[in-house]
Design an enzyme around this catalytic site. Structure first.
Site, mmCIF file in Angstrom:
data_model
loop_
_atom_site.group_PDB
_atom_site.id
_atom_site.type_symbol
_atom_site.label_atom_id
_atom_site.label_comp_id
_atom_site.label_asym_id
_atom_site.label_seq_id
_atom_site.Cartn_x
_atom_site.Cartn_y
_atom_site.Cartn_z
ATOM 1 C CB CYS A 51 -0.913 0.028 1.420
ATOM 2 S SG CYS A 51 -1.954 1.566 1.349
ATOM 3 C CB CYS A 54 0.672 1.412 4.923
ATOM 4 S SG CYS A 54 -1.067 0.225 4.680
ATOM 5 C CG HIS A 121 -4.224 -1.337 4.005
ATOM 6 N ND1 HIS A 121 -4.360 0.035 3.419
ATOM 7 C CD2 HIS A 121 -5.068 -2.829 3.961
ATOM 8 C CE1 HIS A 121 -4.489 -0.594 2.036
ATOM 9 N NE2 HIS A 121 -5.057 -1.847 2.405
ATOM 10 C CG ASN A 166 -13.545 9.652 -4.029
ATOM 11 O OD1 ASN A 166 -15.072 10.373 -3.998
ATOM 12 N ND2 ASN A 166 -13.064 10.473 -4.975
ATOM 13 C CB SER A 174 -6.815 4.816 -6.954
ATOM 14 O OG SER A 174 -6.407 6.034 -6.019
ATOM 15 C CG HIS A 177 -4.242 3.328 3.699
ATOM 16 N ND1 HIS A 177 -3.492 2.466 5.115
ATOM 17 C CD2 HIS A 177 -4.471 4.754 5.355
ATOM 18 C CE1 HIS A 177 -2.894 3.404 5.781
ATOM 19 N NE2 HIS A 177 -3.415 4.785 6.538
ATOM 20 C CG HIS A 179 -7.272 7.496 1.173
ATOM 21 N ND1 HIS A 179 -7.144 5.807 0.884
ATOM 22 C CD2 HIS A 179 -7.206 9.026 -0.412
ATOM 23 C CE1 HIS A 179 -7.740 6.562 -0.568
ATOM 24 N NE2 HIS A 179 -7.599 7.845 -0.830
ATOM 25 C CD GLN A 181 -7.758 12.548 -3.251
ATOM 26 O OE1 GLN A 181 -7.806 13.723 -4.454
ATOM 27 N NE2 GLN A 181 -8.990 11.959 -4.153
#
Length: 372
Positions: A51, A54, A121, A166, A174, A177, A179, A181
């Site tokens: 990943c 990570c 993760h 998303n 994509s 993990h 997260h 933006q």
């Protein structure tokens, strides 16, 4: 025959964007032979050596993540907008009047960031502790303040910070993990810009903020409230487009993260956790969605602060089950948005999913299946 909101077609007005949505509740009865999605599973390890997000791992462009232990923000290696780039040549369209009218373009500058919610993760927001989600809210706030300072003191072209997540492959994520933006642009993007126009028009006409009146009305009606605490209200908007779309609205007039109290940060974290647990409970799956914050621009003027009211939009695509999703196609693309169940019906289904017991039992079953 009398009109029935739960069975007859009707259109609902969205005052935020000055648009309409077609509601066709009787269509929910039709058989489904369309595309089936793969249900989301919680089978990721706590650490994935492959990943890019990570702790301690090398990213695709060669940069290395620190061994972070909480929320971690870094500049996006594949930023959609950049700080350093030339301006478009004014002569691109020459002296052609039609091109000048119809082929308009302008340069866009800014910066983009990745916000890792947790070093673990395997987690998603509903699985994180209230304290850890509060850390995410604090990280959003710190980034907002940092970029506002850079715009003011270093004259960087930062005007609006769009924070979003998303979640899930169904929403084009994509990397699984946990997260989100943040894209910072030199202008206000279309969707919040349309809302600011609507807010200004509404207040000029009625003397109150649109979302102030909306919170008052929803608290009075109590028909579309999914969850609330001292600081925030979660509703399925009267004008919702997506089947289980929700909006998180601050109860007091907070322009941006910058004006939050410590209590409001904690309450927002509790709100996000409660709502996302309800989503996961709905179809017993890791529920996909796109989520984003709408708030005041950076270094907002008095007028911009007056118009802004902190709120969040959650747009989840699942319609009937973990495998059946809503697509905006056909009439939705060419005419106007349309939904197959009323916002009130969606609220009723989300309301009964309070608490963690059901969700945690599902996770226990998944763990047992993985051990077999």
């Amino acid at each position: 025959m009398s009109f029935d909101l739960t069975d007859h077609s009707h259109a609902r007005y969205n005052p935020l964007t000055d648009s309409w949505v077609l509601v066709s509740p009787h269509r929910a009865k039709r058989p489904w032979l369309g595309q089936q999605e793969k249900p989301g599973k919680n089978d990721a390890p706590e650490y994935d050596p492959k990943c890019y997000l990570c702790p301690g791992n090398t990213r695709a462009t060669g940069g290395e993540n620190p061994k972070y232990t909480s929320t971690y923000i870094f500049q996006n290696d594949y930023a959609a907008v950049k700080l350093e780039q030339p301006e478009p040549d004014a002569s691109v369209n020459g002296n052609d009047p039609l091109k000048q009218r119809l082929f308009q373009l302008k340069g866009v500058k800014g910066n983009c960031f990745v916000i890792c919610f947790s070093p673990n993760h395997s987690l998603s927001l509903p699985q994180m502790s209230p304290k850890d989600i509060t850390n995410v809210v604090s990280a959003w706030t710190d980034l907002y303040l940092k970029l506002e300072k850079e715009a003011k003191e270093e004259h960087k072209p930062f005007k609006y910070l769009q924070i979003f997540e998303n979640k899930g492959t169904a929403m084009g994520c994509s990397n699984l993990h946990p997260h989100g933006q943040a894209w910072c642009l030199d202008s206000v993007p279309n969707e919040p810009a349309k809302e600011f126009v609507s807010f200004a028009k509404y207040e000029a006409k009625n003397g109150t903020h649109l979302l102030q009146d909306y919170v008052t009305l929803e608290e009075r009606e109590k028909e579309r409230i999914v969850y609330e605490n001292d600081s925030f209200l979660v509703v399925v908007p009267y004008w919702a487009v997506w089947p289980f779309e929700t909006m998180v609205v601050s109860k007091r007039r907070i322009p941006s993260l910058k004006q939050f109290t410590d209590k409001e940060r904690e309450d927002l974290a509790a709100t996000i956790r409660n709502l996302t647990i309800r989503y996961d409970n709905l179809f017993e799956t890791s529920f996909p969605y796109s989520m984003g914050i709408h708030q005041a621009p950076l270094n907002a003027s008095e007028e911009e602060l007056k118009n802004a009211w902190f709120h969040m939009h959650f747009y989840p695509p699942l319609l009937r089950s973990a495998t059946v999703r809503k697509f905006l196609v056909g009439f939705e693309l060419l005419g106007e948005p349309q939904r197959d169940l009323t916002p009130e019906q969606a609220t009723d289904r989300l309301k009964v999913l309070d608490g963690e017991e059901h969700y945690l039992k599902k996770l226990e079953r998944e763990e047992q299946e993985q051990k077999k």
